[in-house]
Write an enzyme that holds these catalytic residues in place. Structure first.
Site, mmCIF file in Angstrom:
data_model
loop_
_atom_site.group_PDB
_atom_site.id
_atom_site.type_symbol
_atom_site.label_atom_id
_atom_site.label_comp_id
_atom_site.label_asym_id
_atom_site.label_seq_id
_atom_site.Cartn_x
_atom_site.Cartn_y
_atom_site.Cartn_z
ATOM 1 N N SER A 93 0.864 -1.177 0.000
ATOM 2 C CA SER A 93 0.000 0.000 0.000
ATOM 3 C C SER A 93 0.899 1.226 0.000
ATOM 4 C CB SER A 93 -0.885 0.003 1.252
ATOM 5 O OG SER A 93 -1.520 1.253 1.445
ATOM 6 N N TYR B 273 -2.857 -1.853 10.097
ATOM 7 C CA TYR B 273 -2.775 -1.902 8.630
ATOM 8 C C TYR B 273 -1.405 -1.423 8.153
ATOM 9 C CZ TYR B 273 -4.269 -1.215 3.758
ATOM 10 O OH TYR B 273 -4.396 -1.275 2.392
#
Length: 272
Positions: A143, A156
């Site tokens: 990401s 995350y």
């Protein structure tokens, strides 16, 4: 797009979003696609989409956090299709905005188990089979939050930074093999990752989802197309979206100050 006829592509998290688009686009280019998702219903929807366009597809529902299942999945794929040419470890989940100190260990571990261990299991289970091919690709989805940290998404961010480091080491270790290794860093992609969050706080989830939908500028189809281009070009790193490219440049050029840039526009209250 390159002709992927006679190629076998494995994609995790294929029940929606980028995973579904990767399956559809690779199948349209001639590849046989082998799909995973934890959600049987949405996985079968993807399988049916591929079948309707005349593609060859197989799918099995399980959590990528289950190491035994991943290894069974790898062996079953090879037994059925004779080998594997492309593996895309795409499966991932997120949480509602919350500070690390208030995130339960149960939730933290759930994100780590899927987003980090799922990638590690998926890589290690398939690498021996990939190395048997004259040309193969391993793609791990991190990401932009694997390049630049973001507040109130500690679990995350932790997992995605780990995926980046893990993938970069793998690339070094597999440099003299037939396997190209790519790390993908998407920015805001229009997917269901937020709406799929399991929570009792439905009002907060709806608000978070609305904000995310406005921020996400790149379609899942465009993201999948860019990933496939990265596979064709054997790119080491793929940034998806203007937001990802911007944050990457800030993090590289101003590593000590990019956090100030993020915090200037961040307000957790808007997510509550």
């Amino acid at each position: 797009m390159k002709d992927f006829t006679k190629k076998v592509a494995v994609i995790t998290g294929a029940g929606s979003g980028m995973g579904r688009e990767l399956a559809v686009q690779l199948a349209a280019a001639g590849a046989s696609v082998v799909l995973n998702d934890w959600n049987e219903e949405t996985l079968q929807e993807t399988v049916q989409l591929v079948e309707k366009q005349g593609g060859t597809v197989a799918g099995r529902a399980f959590s990528v956090a289950d190491r035994t299942e991943i290894y069974h999945f790898a062996q079953e794929t090879v037994n059925r299709f004779g080998g594997v040419d492309i593996v895309i470890n795409n499966a991932g989940i997120s949480l509602l905005q919350q500070k690390i100190e208030s995130t339960s260990y149960e939730l933290f571990e759930k994100v780590i188990n899927i987003n980090m261990w799922g990638v590690i299991y998926g890589s290690k289970a398939f690498i021996p089979f990939l190395k048997e091919r004259p040309e193969a690709a391993l793609v791990n989805v991190s990401s932009i939050f694997g390049i630049a940290a973001y507040p109130d998404q500690g679990a995350y961010v932790t997992a995605k930074f780990a995926v980046r480091g893990f993938t970069e080491v793998l690339r070094q270790e597999l440099a003299k093999t037939s396997v190209s290794v790519t790390c993908v860093h998407p920015g805001g992609i229009k997917t269901n990752i937020i709406r799929n969050i399991e929570t009792q706080h439905t009002a907060r989830l709806d608000k978070f989802s609305d904000i995310f939908d406005r921020m996400a500028k790149t379609s899942a189809a465009a993201a999948a197309k860019r990933i496939i281009m990265g596979i064709e070009r054997k790119e080491k790193r793929v940034l998806i979206g203007k937001d990802a490219r911007y944050m990457d440049s800030i993090a590289r050029l101003l590593p000590g100050k990019y956090e100030d840039t993020i915090m200037k526009g961040y307000d957790i209250e808007k997510f509550k």
